[in-house]
Design an enzyme around this catalytic site. Structure first.
Site, PDB file in Angstrom:
ATOM      1  N   GLY A   1      15.372 -33.528  10.944  1.00  0.00           N
ATOM      2  CA  GLY A   1      15.542 -34.919  11.228  1.00  0.00           C
ATOM      3  C   GLY A   1      14.730 -36.048  10.836  1.00  0.00           C
TER       4      GLY A   1
ATOM      5  N   THR B   1       9.377 -39.937   4.546  1.00  0.00           N
ATOM      6  CA  THR B   1       7.947 -39.772   4.794  1.00  0.00           C
ATOM      7  C   THR B   1       7.034 -39.135   3.669  1.00  0.00           C
ATOM      8  OG1 THR B   1       6.453 -39.483   6.654  1.00  0.00           O
ATOM      9  CG2 THR B   1       7.664 -37.488   6.140  1.00  0.00           C
ATOM     10  N   PHE B   2       5.887 -39.382   4.051  1.00  0.00           N
ATOM     11  CA  PHE B   2       4.906 -38.959   2.850  1.00  0.00           C
ATOM     12  C   PHE B   2       3.959 -37.894   3.293  1.00  0.00           C
ATOM     13  CE2 PHE B   2       0.504 -39.118   0.932  1.00  0.00           C
ATOM     14  CZ  PHE B   2       0.780 -38.837  -0.420  1.00  0.00           C
TER      15      PHE B   2
ATOM     16  N   ILE C   1       6.942 -37.232  12.827  1.00  0.00           N
ATOM     17  CA  ILE C   1       7.466 -36.213  13.472  1.00  0.00           C
ATOM     18  C   ILE C   1       8.846 -36.253  12.816  1.00  0.00           C
ATOM     19  CG2 ILE C   1       8.520 -35.266  15.441  1.00  0.00           C
ATOM     20  CD1 ILE C   1       6.251 -36.315  17.023  1.00  0.00           C
ATOM     21  N   GLY C   2       9.367 -34.826  12.308  1.00  0.00           N
ATOM     22  CA  GLY C   2      10.433 -34.692  11.922  1.00  0.00           C
ATOM     23  C   GLY C   2      10.704 -33.215  12.141  1.00  0.00           C
TER      24      GLY C   2
ATOM     25  N   GLY D   1       8.064 -30.440  11.757  1.00  0.00           N
ATOM     26  CA  GLY D   1       6.835 -30.539  12.597  1.00  0.00           C
ATOM     27  C   GLY D   1       6.347 -32.074  12.726  1.00  0.00           C
ATOM     28  N   LEU D   2       5.099 -31.797  12.792  1.00  0.00           N
ATOM     29  CA  LEU D   2       4.100 -33.358  12.638  1.00  0.00           C
ATOM     30  C   LEU D   2       3.423 -33.330  11.738  1.00  0.00           C
ATOM     31  CD1 LEU D   2       1.246 -32.717  13.645  1.00  0.00           C
ATOM     32  CD2 LEU D   2       2.294 -32.287  15.835  1.00  0.00           C
TER      33      LEU D   2
ATOM     34  N   CYS E   1       9.391 -43.844   7.409  1.00  0.00           N
ATOM     35  CA  CYS E   1      10.510 -43.180   8.539  1.00  0.00           C
ATOM     36  C   CYS E   1      11.484 -44.262   8.769  1.00  0.00           C
ATOM     37  CB  CYS E   1       9.599 -43.016   9.823  1.00  0.00           C
ATOM     38  SG  CYS E   1       8.400 -41.751   9.565  1.00  0.00           S
TER      39      CYS E   1
END
Length: 235
Positions: A80, A84-85, A148-149, A160-161, A178
């Site tokens: 989800g 992001t990087f 977080i994904g 995770g994070l 995000c």
């Protein structure tokens, strides 16, 4: 009386994103069949942009062909969240745990991931908070310090994070982090007045925060795990 729960932690150093993805898939399969205990991968990636399953390519602000010139890769995932990087000087945790086993739903799981990063930041005098409506991750004021994904398959988590210790924040200028425009990205180095210990110490502190919040009473450290998933089999 609560039954003691153990968490196996794989300290893996820097791992190519695709190798980490393949390894997570293998571990999720083994966790579903109870071949392994609840496990967390602790690692970093070389410079990598990842997109979630919503495929919001418009939040990548440079042509994909230009990424090689800045030394970065792009990968599409089934997690989800938005783009992001991931890169050096960032603490990444990929929990492969059974939510049913610890009695958590998806929302509570994400909230505890947020609290894990908030608690870590507090160790350095940084007051972080969970995202407001429309925001994901963890923030210091209006600046994002942690992403977080997650993916949950048959009650087993992956992805995770990612917590920013001291990454090159210029990489975030090439994306809408995000999917949230007009917001800054920050790091622990920028937000604290304290002298930071080694990154290994901070990674271990992050794991300790995670274990405490999720109720794991025993941490089993594994530091000699193979980087390539093709070389790993469950014992």
């Amino acid at each position: 009386m609560r039954v003691p729960r153990s968490l196996e932690v794989w300290k893996m150093g820097t791992v190519n994103y695709l190798n980490a993805l393949k390894l997570q898939d293998k571990l999720v399969s083994h966790r579903k069949t109870h071949k392994i205990p609840d496990t967390v991968l602790s690692l970093q990636h070389p410079p990598t942009y990842t997109l979630g399953k919503r495929r919001t390519d418009h939040n990548l602000l440079v042509p994909e062909s230009d990424l090689k010139t800045i030394g970065a890769e792009l990968h599409y995932t089934q997690r989800g969240g938005d783009i992001t990087f991931h890169g050096p000087n960032q603490a990444i945790l990929y929990p492969i745990i059974s939510l049913r086993g610890i009695g958590l739903g998806a929302r509570n799981y994400v909230e505890k991931l947020e609290l894990t990063m908030i608690e870590l930041a507090s160790l350095y005098g940084v007051k972080a908070r969970a995202g407001r409506v429309g925001e994901t991750g963890v923030w210091v004021g209006e600046r994002k310090i942690g992403a977080i994904g997650v993916r949950i398959s048959s009650g087993i988590t992956s992805h995770g994070l990612a917590f920013n210790i001291d990454p090159d924040l210029n990489y975030f200028k090439h994306i809408v982090p995000c999917g949230i425009a007009d917001k800054e990205v920050t790091s622990l180095r920028r937000e604290t007045d304290l002298v930071l210990p080694t990154e290994e110490v901070i990674h271990d502190q992050l794991i300790s925060c995670f274990a405490r919040l999720f109720g794991f009473s025993d941490i089993i450290w594994k530091e000699d795990t193979p980087i390539s998933p093709d070389n790993w089999e469950a014992e």
